[in-house]
Motif scaffolding. Sequence first.
Motif, PDB file in Angstrom:
ATOM      1  N   TRP A  14      10.967   1.616  -7.562  1.00 34.84           N
ATOM      2  CA  TRP A  14      11.522   2.567  -7.901  1.00 34.84           C
ATOM      3  C   TRP A  14      11.078   4.445  -7.874  1.00 34.84           C
ATOM      4  O   TRP A  14      11.132   4.964  -7.111  1.00 34.84           O
ATOM      5  N   LYS A  15       9.949   4.335  -7.130  1.00 36.17           N
ATOM      6  CA  LYS A  15       9.178   5.092  -6.555  1.00 36.17           C
ATOM      7  C   LYS A  15       8.854   5.685  -6.890  1.00 36.17           C
ATOM      8  O   LYS A  15       8.886   5.746  -7.937  1.00 36.17           O
ATOM      9  N   MET A  16       8.890   7.374  -6.841  1.00 37.94           N
ATOM     10  CA  MET A  16       8.478   8.242  -7.567  1.00 37.94           C
ATOM     11  C   MET A  16       9.772   9.602  -8.331  1.00 37.94           C
ATOM     12  O   MET A  16      10.650  10.555  -7.554  1.00 37.94           O
ATOM     13  N   TYR A 169       6.675  -8.888   1.785  1.00 37.58           N
ATOM     14  CA  TYR A 169       6.283  -8.537   3.008  1.00 37.58           C
ATOM     15  C   TYR A 169       7.139  -7.120   2.933  1.00 37.58           C
ATOM     16  O   TYR A 169       8.340  -7.163   3.285  1.00 37.58           O
ATOM     17  N   GLU A 170       6.430  -5.952   4.012  1.00 35.90           N
ATOM     18  CA  GLU A 170       7.268  -5.165   4.185  1.00 35.90           C
ATOM     19  C   GLU A 170       7.113  -4.009   5.402  1.00 35.90           C
ATOM     20  O   GLU A 170       6.315  -3.070   5.129  1.00 35.90           O
ATOM     21  N   PRO A 171       7.958  -4.713   7.126  1.00 36.02           N
ATOM     22  CA  PRO A 171       7.532  -3.638   7.379  1.00 36.02           C
ATOM     23  C   PRO A 171       7.796  -2.577   7.378  1.00 36.02           C
ATOM     24  O   PRO A 171       8.643  -2.283   6.419  1.00 36.02           O
ATOM     25  N   ILE A 175      11.332   0.346   5.781  1.00 39.71           N
ATOM     26  CA  ILE A 175      11.081   0.377   4.674  1.00 39.71           C
ATOM     27  C   ILE A 175      12.036   2.260   4.263  1.00 39.71           C
ATOM     28  O   ILE A 175      11.660   3.292   5.121  1.00 39.71           O
ATOM     29  N   GLY A 176      12.885   2.269   3.504  1.00 44.40           N
ATOM     30  CA  GLY A 176      13.633   3.579   3.347  1.00 44.40           C
ATOM     31  C   GLY A 176      14.402   3.936   4.713  1.00 44.40           C
ATOM     32  O   GLY A 176      14.370   5.361   4.850  1.00 44.40           O
ATOM     33  N   THR A 177      14.467   3.363   5.259  1.00 41.23           N
ATOM     34  CA  THR A 177      15.221   3.606   6.619  1.00 41.23           C
ATOM     35  C   THR A 177      16.614   3.739   6.959  1.00 41.23           C
ATOM     36  O   THR A 177      17.374   3.897   7.992  1.00 41.23           O
ATOM     37  N   GLY A 215      12.418  -4.339   2.390  1.00 36.96           N
ATOM     38  CA  GLY A 215      12.652  -3.439   4.162  1.00 36.96           C
ATOM     39  C   GLY A 215      13.642  -3.190   4.044  1.00 36.96           C
ATOM     40  O   GLY A 215      14.284  -3.981   4.432  1.00 36.96           O
ATOM     41  N   SER A 216      14.726  -2.010   3.473  1.00 39.07           N
ATOM     42  CA  SER A 216      15.956  -1.793   2.867  1.00 39.07           C
ATOM     43  C   SER A 216      16.771  -2.736   3.114  1.00 39.07           C
ATOM     44  O   SER A 216      17.900  -3.263   3.087  1.00 39.07           O
ATOM     45  N   MET A 217      16.622  -3.794   1.664  1.00 35.97           N
ATOM     46  CA  MET A 217      17.074  -4.937   1.504  1.00 35.97           C
ATOM     47  C   MET A 217      18.064  -4.004   0.860  1.00 35.97           C
ATOM     48  O   MET A 217      18.012  -3.220  -0.577  1.00 35.97           O
TER      49      MET A 217
HETATM   50  C1  PEP Z   1      10.163  -0.009  -0.879  1.00 33.31           C
HETATM   51  O1  PEP Z   1       9.651   0.600  -1.087  1.00 33.31           O
HETATM   52  O2  PEP Z   1       9.371  -1.536  -1.803  1.00 33.31           O
HETATM   53  C2  PEP Z   1      10.819  -0.754   0.058  1.00 33.31           C
HETATM   54  C3  PEP Z   1      11.131  -1.719   0.556  1.00 33.31           C
HETATM   55  O3  PEP Z   1      12.137  -0.007   0.116  1.00 33.31           O
HETATM   56  P1  PEP Z   1      14.041   0.496   0.215  1.00 33.31           P
HETATM   57  O4  PEP Z   1      14.343  -0.694  -0.139  1.00 33.31           O
HETATM   58  O5  PEP Z   1      14.058   1.826  -0.100  1.00 33.31           O
HETATM   59  O6  PEP Z   1      13.409   0.210   1.982  1.00 33.31           O
END
Ligand code: PEP
Length: 258
Positions: A14-16, A169-171, A175-177, A215-217
Motif C-alpha cells: 500500500w505504500k503511504m 523482482y521489481e524493475p 514501478i508506479g509508471t 511493477g505496474s502489475m
Molecule cells: C510496488 O510498489 O511494489 C509496485 C510494484 O507498485 P506498482 O504496482 O504501483 O507499480
Amino acid sequence: MNRKYRKTVIAGNWKMNKTPSETKEFMTQLKAILPKGRWCDIALCVPAVCIPAAVRAMRETRVGIGAENCNPNPSGAYTGEISTAMLTDAGCKYVIIGHSERRAMGETDADVNAKVTAALDAGLIPIMCCGESLEQREADITEEWITTQIKLGLAGVSEERIRKVIIAYEPIWAIGTGRTATPEQAEDVCKLIRTVVRKLYNSKSARAISILYGGSMNDKNAYELLAQPDIDGGLIGGASLVPEKFVKIIEAANQPAV
Ligand code: PEP
C-alpha cells in the motif's frame, strides 16, 4: 508459476496510502468479494498505523498482513523505527524489505541483509525486493546488478531458512509508471534469480523459493505475467488499493500451473 514445488503469493504494497479507518473499509469490501479457492497465499503490506485495523479485520480470513519496513535492531534509541518483535506482536506475518523507494532513501544492501536476518529471527516472512533502474537496463548490467543484490541481501541466510524468504523482482522503471515489464523480460530476470539461488544454495532451495514480479502489475496484465514458469506471484502497488482490482489479480493466479 509452478505450484507443485512452491507457493504462489499475491502481495499488496500500500505504500503511504490509506488511514486506519480507510483500512477497515477496504478490508470489509475485500472480504465480501474474496475468492474462496486457496490457489495462492494472499498478503497485504500496509502502513504501520494501519496494521492493527488490518489484522483485526482479516483475523478469520486467509489474508496475511505485513509491514512495509522494519528496523533490524531489537530495541533502543531509534526514534520513529519499528522492530520485528513489534510487528509479530501486532499480528504481522510478512514484511517488505529493500523496496526501491526505501533504497532511494539510502537503504543499502547491508541494511537489507540485516533486516532479512532480523525478520527471519522473529518468524516473519521477508519479501526481499531487488530491481534495476532504466539506466542499468540500458547499460546491459541488469544481470550483474540483480545478482549482486541477491547475494548481498541473502548473505549468511542458512539453507534451512532460505525457503522462508520471498524474493520480489521489481524493475524500478516499471514501478508506479504504468510501464510493465513484458512477460519475457520479467521471466528472464526471475529465472536468473532462481539460478543465483541455485548457485548459492542448491536445486531444491531454488525450486522451492517463491519469486514475485512487481511493477505496474494489474488486473489486465496479471494473467500473462503469472503464466511464466519462474514468476510465482506479484507484489502489487497501485492495483492493491482497489479491492476489485486486487481480487482480479488473485483470480489471475488461478490458472493451470506450469
Ligand atoms: C510496488 O510498489 O511494489 C509496485 C510494484 O507498485 P506498482 O504496482 O504501483 O507499480
